[in-house]
Enzyme design. Structure first.
Site, short mmCIF file in Angstrom:
data_model
loop_
_atom_site.label_atom_id
_atom_site.label_comp_id
_atom_site.label_asym_id
_atom_site.label_seq_id
_atom_site.Cartn_x
_atom_site.Cartn_y
_atom_site.Cartn_z
NE ARG A 102 -3.93 0.61 1.79
CZ ARG A 102 -5.20 0.79 2.18
NH1 ARG A 102 -5.46 1.63 3.17
NH2 ARG A 102 -6.19 0.17 1.59
CG HIS A 129 -8.27 0.45 -3.36
ND1 HIS A 129 -7.59 -0.69 -3.00
CD2 HIS A 129 -8.94 0.86 -2.24
CE1 HIS A 129 -7.84 -0.95 -1.71
NE2 HIS A 129 -8.67 -0.03 -1.24
CD GLN A 132 -12.99 -1.07 -1.64
OE1 GLN A 132 -12.24 -1.02 -0.68
NE2 GLN A 132 -14.24 -1.48 -1.52
CG ASP A 222 -13.23 6.87 -1.52
OD1 ASP A 222 -13.18 6.80 -0.28
OD2 ASP A 222 -12.21 6.76 -2.26
CB CYS A 262 -14.13 1.88 -0.67
SG CYS A 262 -13.61 3.58 -0.48
NE ARG A 290 -10.93 -4.72 -0.23
CZ ARG A 290 -10.12 -3.79 0.28
NH1 ARG A 290 -10.62 -2.77 0.95
NH2 ARG A 290 -8.81 -3.84 0.08
N1 CP Z 1 -11.41 0.29 1.80
C1 CP Z 1 -10.16 0.14 2.29
O1 CP Z 1 -9.20 -0.10 1.56
O2 CP Z 1 -10.08 0.25 3.63
P1 CP Z 1 -8.72 0.38 4.46
O3 CP Z 1 -8.11 1.70 4.08
O4 CP Z 1 -9.16 0.36 5.91
O5 CP Z 1 -7.83 -0.76 4.12
N1 NVA Z 2 -9.61 7.10 -1.81
C1 NVA Z 2 -9.28 6.66 -0.47
C2 NVA Z 2 -9.61 5.22 -0.31
C3 NVA Z 2 -9.35 4.64 1.05
C4 NVA Z 2 -9.66 3.18 1.13
C5 NVA Z 2 -7.82 6.94 -0.20
O1 NVA Z 2 -7.00 6.72 -1.08
O2 NVA Z 2 -7.51 7.41 0.89
#
Ligand code: CP
Ligand code: NVA
Length: 303
Positions: A102, A129, A132, A222, A262, A290
């Site tokens: 990540r 993502h 997701q 989101d 999400c 997920r």
């Molecule tokens: N939706 C999602 O990716 O959640 P987290 O940021 O908690 O992993």
């Molecule tokens: N768009 C958000 C998604 C979090 C799961 C981010 O990147 O922070």
């Protein structure tokens, strides 16, 4: 060797296979069956940003598949800072069977994948993502059966989540609509990648959220400020104010429409508390998926 870095990289057939497997794996767990596909396998997670769902669903999923996971915070590893991405990848891939990242910059997952001897999964980057998006389509399929011919309207920022979802929808026959303030749509470089991968023009942008949801099956939103964009928060709060998913907007959509997010949600910013807690919301079913979607990805990575 397989990687799972973006939805763009994969054919509709692969996405279809992953959704079918995710459904099968979910049903197996419901029956108390555990396939030990990852027995004696180790998955290494390196996260530069916070996470609940992605981290825990991967770690729990790996445990269910009989494997082990090792988590390290990005600051500890210093991807591209403490050592080069290639040095990280060449070392790490001797210890683990899959690397899950990540990251702030998408180029980081690409750089690691280039030098890695094992599959790399993108657990969220600034532009993508993909895990997701798979859970989102799995949830839609559970709600509506066949995906083909359905419509999903994304209200908010044309961000990482929206982009992966737009591509996944395009490849599986779901009409995707983006409703966002001017300047927050999909960027030109994404349009080019979309055209090459999905074919055709980018999905339509409809400025007025009420018009955008008029014939939709799913309303998706989101956060307005993604991780890494914190300095823009005040400006974004102002510019996205008309793009809240609330009871008034839900009334403009067909009665059967479902609401997805999400998560994590900023309640009473992009979505009101009554909508996320209301009967149209399937956000926790979506969050639960997920794990099933990612177990399908992990199994597919091993070939
Ligand atoms: N939706 C999602 O990716 O959640 P987290 O940021 O908690 O992993
Ligand atoms: N768009 C958000 C998604 C979090 C799961 C981010 O990147 O922070």
């Amino acid at each position: 060797m397989r990687h799972f870095l973006t939805v763009i990289d994969h054919s509709p057939e692969v996405l279809r296979h992953l959704l079918d497997e995710a459904r099968r794996l979910k049903a197996e767990i419901a029956r108390g069956q555990f396939a030990e596909t990852y027995k004696n396998k180790i998955v290494g997670l390196v996260f530069e940003k916070p996470s609940l769902r992605t981290r825990v669903s991967f770690e729990a999923g790996v445990a269910q598949l009989g494997g082990t996971s090792l988590f390290q915070a990005g600051g500890e590893v210093g991807l591209g800072v403490r050592e080069s991405l290639a040095d990280f990848a060449r070392t790490m891939s001797q210890f683990v069977n899959v690397i899950i990242l990540r990251v702030f910059k998408h180029t980081t997952v690409v750089g690691v994948a280039e030098a890695s001897k094992v599959p790399v999964v993108n657990g969220l980057s600034d532009t993508s993502h993909p895990c997701q998006a798979m859970a989102d389509l799995q949830t839609m399929e559970e709600c509506f059966g066949d995906l083909k011919g359905r419509t999903l309207t994304f209200i908010g920022d044309g961000n990482n989540v929206a982009r992966s979802l737009a591509v996944a929808c395009g490849k599986l026959g779901v009409k995707f609509i983006l409703s966002c303030p001017p300047g927050y749509g999909f960027p030109a470089d994404f349009a080019e990648r979309y055209r090459k991968s999905v074919g055709g023009q980018l999905p339509p942008e409809i400025r007025d959220p009420a018009e955008a949801v008029r014939n939709t099956d799913v309303i998706y939103t989101d956060v307005w400020t993604s991780m890494g964009q914190e300095a823009e928060r005040e400006q974004r709060l102002r510019e996205f104010a008309a793009y809240q998913v609330n009871g008034a907007l839900l009334k403009k959509a067909p009665k059967h429409a479902k609401v997805l997010h999400c998560l994590p949600a900023h309640r009473d910013e992009e979505i009101t508390n009554d909508v996320i807690e209301g009967p149209a919301s399937v956000v926790f079913q979506q969050a639960g998926n997920r794990m099933h979607a990612q177990k399908a990805i992990l199994e597919w990575l091993l070939g």
